[in-house]
Design a protein around this motif. Structure first.
Motif, PDB file in Angstrom:
ATOM      1  N   LEU A  34       0.983  -1.160  -0.006  1.00  0.00           N
ATOM      2  CA  LEU A  34      -0.118   0.091  -0.160  1.00  0.00           C
ATOM      3  C   LEU A  34       0.954   1.113   0.038  1.00  0.00           C
ATOM      4  O   LEU A  34       0.675   2.193  -0.257  1.00  0.00           O
ATOM      5  CB  LEU A  34      -1.060   0.076   1.228  1.00  0.00           C
ATOM      6  CG  LEU A  34      -2.682  -0.165   1.190  1.00  0.00           C
ATOM      7  CD1 LEU A  34      -3.099  -0.046   2.055  1.00  0.00           C
ATOM      8  CD2 LEU A  34      -2.818   0.606   0.047  1.00  0.00           C
ATOM      9  N   PHE A  65      -3.366   4.415  -3.503  1.00  0.00           N
ATOM     10  CA  PHE A  65      -3.776   3.093  -2.524  1.00  0.00           C
ATOM     11  C   PHE A  65      -5.161   2.696  -3.363  1.00  0.00           C
ATOM     12  O   PHE A  65      -5.168   2.131  -3.558  1.00  0.00           O
ATOM     13  CB  PHE A  65      -4.678   4.206  -1.805  1.00  0.00           C
ATOM     14  CG  PHE A  65      -5.824   3.088  -1.112  1.00  0.00           C
ATOM     15  CD1 PHE A  65      -7.294   4.358  -2.019  1.00  0.00           C
ATOM     16  CD2 PHE A  65      -6.840   2.415  -0.219  1.00  0.00           C
ATOM     17  CE1 PHE A  65      -8.598   3.667  -1.863  1.00  0.00           C
ATOM     18  CE2 PHE A  65      -7.760   2.071  -0.250  1.00  0.00           C
ATOM     19  CZ  PHE A  65      -9.246   2.319  -0.653  1.00  0.00           C
ATOM     20  N   THR A  94      -5.499  -0.878  -4.524  1.00  0.00           N
ATOM     21  CA  THR A  94      -6.777  -1.742  -3.856  1.00  0.00           C
ATOM     22  C   THR A  94      -7.992  -2.540  -5.317  1.00  0.00           C
ATOM     23  O   THR A  94      -8.309  -3.700  -5.248  1.00  0.00           O
ATOM     24  CB  THR A  94      -6.871  -0.400  -3.340  1.00  0.00           C
ATOM     25  OG1 THR A  94      -6.835   0.039  -2.387  1.00  0.00           O
ATOM     26  CG2 THR A  94      -8.928  -1.107  -2.755  1.00  0.00           C
ATOM     27  N   VAL A 111     -16.399  -4.715  -9.685  1.00  0.00           N
ATOM     28  CA  VAL A 111     -16.619  -3.994  -7.962  1.00  0.00           C
ATOM     29  C   VAL A 111     -15.293  -3.335  -8.175  1.00  0.00           C
ATOM     30  O   VAL A 111     -14.956  -2.790  -6.761  1.00  0.00           O
ATOM     31  CB  VAL A 111     -16.623  -6.036  -7.635  1.00  0.00           C
ATOM     32  CG1 VAL A 111     -16.465  -5.740  -6.545  1.00  0.00           C
ATOM     33  CG2 VAL A 111     -18.220  -6.373  -7.654  1.00  0.00           C
ATOM     34  N   THR A 147     -15.521  -0.070  -5.920  1.00  0.00           N
ATOM     35  CA  THR A 147     -15.829  -0.238  -4.639  1.00  0.00           C
ATOM     36  C   THR A 147     -14.672   0.894  -4.516  1.00  0.00           C
ATOM     37  O   THR A 147     -13.878   1.972  -3.103  1.00  0.00           O
ATOM     38  CB  THR A 147     -15.559  -1.800  -4.064  1.00  0.00           C
ATOM     39  OG1 THR A 147     -15.918  -2.196  -4.710  1.00  0.00           O
ATOM     40  CG2 THR A 147     -15.072  -1.284  -2.915  1.00  0.00           C
ATOM     41  N   ILE A 204     -15.005   3.799  -1.574  1.00  0.00           N
ATOM     42  CA  ILE A 204     -14.340   5.074  -0.894  1.00  0.00           C
ATOM     43  C   ILE A 204     -13.014   5.305  -0.592  1.00  0.00           C
ATOM     44  O   ILE A 204     -13.143   6.060   0.454  1.00  0.00           O
ATOM     45  CB  ILE A 204     -13.101   3.002  -0.684  1.00  0.00           C
ATOM     46  CG1 ILE A 204     -14.294   2.003  -0.075  1.00  0.00           C
ATOM     47  CG2 ILE A 204     -12.286   3.060   1.067  1.00  0.00           C
ATOM     48  CD1 ILE A 204     -13.869   0.931   0.140  1.00  0.00           C
ATOM     49  N   ILE A 241     -15.622   8.654  -0.238  1.00  0.00           N
ATOM     50  CA  ILE A 241     -15.800   8.973   0.997  1.00  0.00           C
ATOM     51  C   ILE A 241     -14.339   8.599   1.706  1.00  0.00           C
ATOM     52  O   ILE A 241     -14.856  10.062   2.788  1.00  0.00           O
ATOM     53  CB  ILE A 241     -16.696   7.459   1.543  1.00  0.00           C
ATOM     54  CG1 ILE A 241     -17.482   7.852   0.680  1.00  0.00           C
ATOM     55  CG2 ILE A 241     -16.888   7.048   3.139  1.00  0.00           C
ATOM     56  CD1 ILE A 241     -19.127   5.857   0.763  1.00  0.00           C
ATOM     57  N   PHE A 242     -13.862   8.250   2.105  1.00  0.00           N
ATOM     58  CA  PHE A 242     -12.432   8.099   3.252  1.00  0.00           C
ATOM     59  C   PHE A 242     -11.721   9.704   2.892  1.00  0.00           C
ATOM     60  O   PHE A 242     -11.296  10.281   3.262  1.00  0.00           O
ATOM     61  CB  PHE A 242     -12.080   6.728   3.223  1.00  0.00           C
ATOM     62  CG  PHE A 242     -12.660   6.268   4.160  1.00  0.00           C
ATOM     63  CD1 PHE A 242     -13.469   4.915   3.464  1.00  0.00           C
ATOM     64  CD2 PHE A 242     -12.316   5.678   5.433  1.00  0.00           C
ATOM     65  CE1 PHE A 242     -14.154   4.427   4.048  1.00  0.00           C
ATOM     66  CE2 PHE A 242     -12.933   4.649   6.176  1.00  0.00           C
ATOM     67  CZ  PHE A 242     -14.311   3.914   5.935  1.00  0.00           C
ATOM     68  N   MET A 245     -14.965  12.922   1.340  1.00  0.00           N
ATOM     69  CA  MET A 245     -15.417  13.472   2.293  1.00  0.00           C
ATOM     70  C   MET A 245     -14.724  13.684   4.084  1.00  0.00           C
ATOM     71  O   MET A 245     -14.708  14.343   4.915  1.00  0.00           O
ATOM     72  CB  MET A 245     -16.766  12.401   2.677  1.00  0.00           C
ATOM     73  CG  MET A 245     -17.467  13.323   1.098  1.00  0.00           C
ATOM     74  SD  MET A 245     -19.140  11.686   0.772  1.00  0.00           S
ATOM     75  CE  MET A 245     -19.306  11.657   2.718  1.00  0.00           C
ATOM     76  N   LEU A 246     -14.569  12.126   4.478  1.00  0.00           N
ATOM     77  CA  LEU A 246     -13.949  12.361   6.012  1.00  0.00           C
ATOM     78  C   LEU A 246     -12.249  12.239   5.809  1.00  0.00           C
ATOM     79  O   LEU A 246     -11.787  12.900   7.012  1.00  0.00           O
ATOM     80  CB  LEU A 246     -13.842  10.425   6.523  1.00  0.00           C
ATOM     81  CG  LEU A 246     -15.487  10.486   6.362  1.00  0.00           C
ATOM     82  CD1 LEU A 246     -15.983   9.142   6.611  1.00  0.00           C
ATOM     83  CD2 LEU A 246     -16.156  10.966   7.287  1.00  0.00           C
ATOM     84  N   LYS A 247     -11.851  13.350   5.001  1.00  0.00           N
ATOM     85  CA  LYS A 247     -10.097  13.736   4.897  1.00  0.00           C
ATOM     86  C   LYS A 247      -9.365  13.100   5.816  1.00  0.00           C
ATOM     87  O   LYS A 247      -8.701  13.508   6.258  1.00  0.00           O
ATOM     88  CB  LYS A 247      -9.838  14.797   5.756  1.00  0.00           C
ATOM     89  CG  LYS A 247     -11.600  16.185   4.917  1.00  0.00           C
ATOM     90  CD  LYS A 247     -11.113  16.633   3.716  1.00  0.00           C
ATOM     91  CE  LYS A 247     -11.797  18.155   2.945  1.00  0.00           C
ATOM     92  NZ  LYS A 247     -12.228  18.139   2.075  1.00  0.00           N
ATOM     93  N   VAL A 248      -9.963  11.394   5.364  1.00  0.00           N
ATOM     94  CA  VAL A 248      -8.537  10.519   6.133  1.00  0.00           C
ATOM     95  C   VAL A 248      -7.393  10.627   4.948  1.00  0.00           C
ATOM     96  O   VAL A 248      -7.803  10.413   3.820  1.00  0.00           O
ATOM     97  CB  VAL A 248      -9.415   9.406   5.961  1.00  0.00           C
ATOM     98  CG1 VAL A 248      -8.128   8.217   6.693  1.00  0.00           C
ATOM     99  CG2 VAL A 248     -10.708   9.467   6.846  1.00  0.00           C
ATOM    100  N   LEU A 249      -6.229  10.545   5.629  1.00  0.00           N
ATOM    101  CA  LEU A 249      -5.254  10.371   4.813  1.00  0.00           C
ATOM    102  C   LEU A 249      -4.630   8.950   4.567  1.00  0.00           C
ATOM    103  O   LEU A 249      -4.333   8.330   5.195  1.00  0.00           O
ATOM    104  CB  LEU A 249      -4.465  11.464   4.891  1.00  0.00           C
ATOM    105  CG  LEU A 249      -3.076  11.750   4.551  1.00  0.00           C
ATOM    106  CD1 LEU A 249      -3.242  12.768   3.475  1.00  0.00           C
ATOM    107  CD2 LEU A 249      -1.313  11.978   5.838  1.00  0.00           C
ATOM    108  N   LEU A 250      -5.032   8.507   3.482  1.00  0.00           N
ATOM    109  CA  LEU A 250      -5.146   7.477   2.251  1.00  0.00           C
ATOM    110  C   LEU A 250      -3.221   7.088   2.210  1.00  0.00           C
ATOM    111  O   LEU A 250      -2.959   8.520   1.460  1.00  0.00           O
ATOM    112  CB  LEU A 250      -5.687   6.856   1.709  1.00  0.00           C
ATOM    113  CG  LEU A 250      -7.453   6.787   1.947  1.00  0.00           C
ATOM    114  CD1 LEU A 250      -8.117   6.774   0.521  1.00  0.00           C
ATOM    115  CD2 LEU A 250      -7.433   6.292   3.163  1.00  0.00           C
ATOM    116  N   PRO A 251      -3.328   6.053   2.499  1.00  0.00           N
ATOM    117  CA  PRO A 251      -1.760   5.823   2.067  1.00  0.00           C
ATOM    118  C   PRO A 251      -1.250   6.064   0.391  1.00  0.00           C
ATOM    119  O   PRO A 251      -2.503   5.477  -0.505  1.00  0.00           O
ATOM    120  CB  PRO A 251      -1.264   4.374   2.378  1.00  0.00           C
ATOM    121  CG  PRO A 251      -2.919   4.103   2.894  1.00  0.00           C
ATOM    122  CD  PRO A 251      -3.027   4.725   2.577  1.00  0.00           C
TER     123      PRO A 251
END
Lengths: 501, 152
Positions: free
Chosen positions: B100, B105, B109, B131, B135, B139, B142-143, B146-152
């Motif tokens: 990852l 990401f 993924t 799919v 998917t 993700i 959203i992550f 929207m949610l400001k998660v720092l994805l790898p």
């Protein structure tokens, strides 16, 4: 109070609560995303808003988010939050039997009952409950944690000894990291990553989520979870027949929610345990899809919303992680929760209650419209669902602290959970042990420290009403798990009934 | 073969022995912790007590297992588990998490989902593509957005 609340509610307020509720539903239903995280984000987003608008959104997220943990618990056996662990025990079996919609409706309605009860208690008896919560000493917290552990018997359908071993392993895992009293490290084996301890959310996702994926892959039957989701039947009278159980569970949730640090997981598990012991003729055996299991768990964990707000508003002591963030939001907006709240800003109390009650109604609305659509997840073949769930587990574990180490922990605990299930060990007691272990360790040592400085431990134990009550509850709870003792109680009860008649 | 060896006979006996060894190990580590001149308040006290309780529970499990073996006289049913699939999926996930941070990401993924879906039995290429791509993008939106998660 009612008139004040009604005067606060306008269209703008309603829209904001609805938006918050939708956000809370999304966040709460996805394992790994927490209501705490969402509330923290909202503190920054609502920084420049008015107090009323900010609280409207936050209360919407809080109320719906706590309920939404039940959605994934029921549909895919992965609790969206630790408080929904008890809901998986009967919720997922119901989904497997094609009753996902019925289970979701039960969760929605009972969450509504719990929320309304908790907020009602908040509006009436905030001060007396606060004084009881303040009277809890470290020893009482220890005894409460022990009482929570005695509910292990309700979480294990097979072997009580295996349930205790699972809980004890959870306690051992909770001790990894920094000792909260002396500051030294325990069981870290030199790892910097373990110094902060083993985080709860990745473990929860692993034990329930990833282990479920491995179990399904190992079984090799990858059809859909159920052949039907069941039709949503808005059966209010059907739910009201559980009202005595709902109210008992909500009372447990409110009281435990008012204790700082105790929270939803403890409340829902204790409520589930009391339901199991007191409900004589459940719709099905507990653990096999009994609606009563969902009733108890959801009423309790949503009642914690009102309970946790009690110490936060009256003493500025947060009841749980979410109320800690809400407290921060108040300070950001220049407010001062605490004993002077009712004197300086009495309208704040009404705004919170209005937001909470409205959030509860929004939860019902979403439960009727949006949530039944989510029930169709059970119709998706597992060979498509399981890979998607795996990615959600990975991202969910990562999102907590942006740490890949925690994702590895999630995978390890997922494999451990898979092996445990194969060997008939329940994983729910391990989560309970993980939650309670830290509380037990620090509370007991603080209690002993206090006892050494003052009266002896035995005097503290037998001279304080709260400690005595908890001790009696523990003894009864332990004895009710021993079959021989249960037989004795039943025969005494039957003899008394015969004598009376 | 692996499952037959692992689950041969009474599995509770094997578990109880493992837990006995674990309890001794935990107790040993607890006694080696710095006690800061304390006994009851020492960081090692609670783990040591826990290890003691685990020891007795393991003994109780062992006795229960022996009683069951003597009364039923038959081996427990061997669990039919596709261990190879379980280990492959676990390894796949570990490789996914390891890779990852090296690639984005989204790409990682999509590839992971495609491999997983194919391995688990989904043979329709269009379904695998739909799919994997949808998917991942959902993700990510959203992550990441929207949610400001720092994805790898």
């Amino acid at each position: 109070m009612l008139l004040q609340m009604l005067s606060i509610i306008d269209l703008h307020f309603i829209v904001l609560v609805l938006a918050g509720s939708l956000g809370g539903l999304l966040v709460g239903a996805i394992p790994g995303l927490s209501v705490t995280m969402a509330t923290a984000l909202l503190v920054s987003i609502t920084f420049s808003w008015s107090v009323k608008s900010a609280i409207a959104v936050i209360m919407g997220v809080y109320v719906s988010g706590v309920f939404a943990g039940a959605v994934s618990a029921i549909l895919i056996n992965i609790p969206g939050a630790p408080a929904a662990v008890a809901t998986t025990l009967d919720g997922f079996p119901m989904a497997q039997k094609g009753e996902a919609s019925k289970a979701l409706w039960a969760a929605t309605f009972q969450s509504f009952i719990g929320t309304v009860f908790g907020l009602f208690v908040l509006s009436l008896v905030a001060k007396p409950i606060t004084s009881i919560a303040l009277a809890f000493s470290p020893l009482d917290y220890f005894l409460l944690a022990v009482f929570g552990l005695t509910t292990v018997g309700s979480l294990t359908s097979k072997s009580f000894i295996k349930g205790l071993i699972s809980a004890l392993l959870g306690i051992m895992f909770s001790l990894v990291g920094m000792d909260p009293i002396m500051g030294s490290t325990r069981f870290t084996f030199g790892s910097m990553n373990l110094q902060a301890g083993i985080p709860l959310i990745p473990v929860l996702i692993g034990l329930f989520g990833f282990s479920e994926v491995l179990t399904q892959v190992g079984q090799g039957t990858l059809k859909a979870i159920a052949s039907k989701a069941g039709r949503l039947k808005i059966d209010i009278m059907g739910m009201l027949k559980y009202l005595p159980l709902s109210l008992r569970s909500a009372a447990i949730g409110t009281i435990i929610g008012a204790l700082p640090g105790a929270g939803g997981p403890v409340a829902s598990l204790i409520a589930y345990d009391q339901a199991r012991k007191t409900v004589k003729n459940p719709s099905r055996p507990f653990g096999e899809g009994a609606v009563e299991g969902i009733v108890a768990s959801e009423a309790a964990n949503n009642a914690c919303v009102g309970g946790a707000l009690i110490p936060m508003l009256t003493l500025a002591i947060p009841g749980d992680a979410v109320t800690a963030v809400i407290l921060a939001a108040f300070y950001v907006h220049g407010l001062r929760p605490g004993p002077l709240l009712f004197l300086e800003t009495p309208e704040l109390f009404s705004i919170i209650l209005a937001g909470g009650f409205l959030g509860a109604f929004m939860m019902i609305l979403l439960g009727i419209t949006v949530v039944p659509q989510l029930a169709k997840v059970v119709l998706v073949p597992k060979r498509i669902l399981m890979p998607v769930v795996t990615v959600l587990c990975v991202i969910g574990a990562y999102a907590v602290n942006s740490s890949l180490f925690e994702v590895f922990l999630m995978i390890i605990f997922g494999f451990l959970g898979f092996v445990m299930r194969k060997r008939d060990y329940s994983v729910a007691p391990m989560v309970l042990g993980l939650v309670l272990g830290g509380i037990m360790d620090s509370s007991l040592r603080r209690a002993i420290n206090l006892a050494e400085a003052g009266d002896s431990l035995l005097v503290s134990l037998f001279m304080r009403p709260i400690s005595l009550i908890l001790l009696v509850l523990i003894i009864f709870s332990i004895m009710s798990n021993i079959p021989a003792c249960r037989q004795v109680f039943r025969s005494i009860f039957r003899r008394r009934k015969t004598d009376a008649s | 073969m692996l499952s037959r060896w692992f689950f041969k006979g009474n599995t509770d006996k094997v578990d109880s022995i493992l837990f006995l060894l674990l309890s001794v190990f935990i107790f040993f580590l607890s006694t080696r912790m710095d006690s800061f001149g304390q006994t009851v308040l020492s960081p090692g006290t609670f783990p040591a007590v826990g290890a003691g309780v685990l020891f007795f529970l393991a003994l109780a499990l062992f006795c229960k297992a022996m009683r069951q073996e003597l009364s039923s006289g038959a081996d427990k049913a061997v669990h039919e588990t596709k261990w190879k699939s379980v280990l492959v999926v676990t390894l796949l996930c570990l490789v996914y998490v390891w890779v990852l941070p090296l690639f984005h990401f989204v790409i990682t993924t999509m590839v992971f989902l495609a491999f997983f879906l194919f391995y688990i039995g989904e043979r329709r290429i269009w379904m695998v593509s739909v799919v994997s791509i949808s998917t991942t993008l959902v993700i990510y939106f959203i992550f990441g957005n929207m949610l400001k998660v720092l994805l790898p």
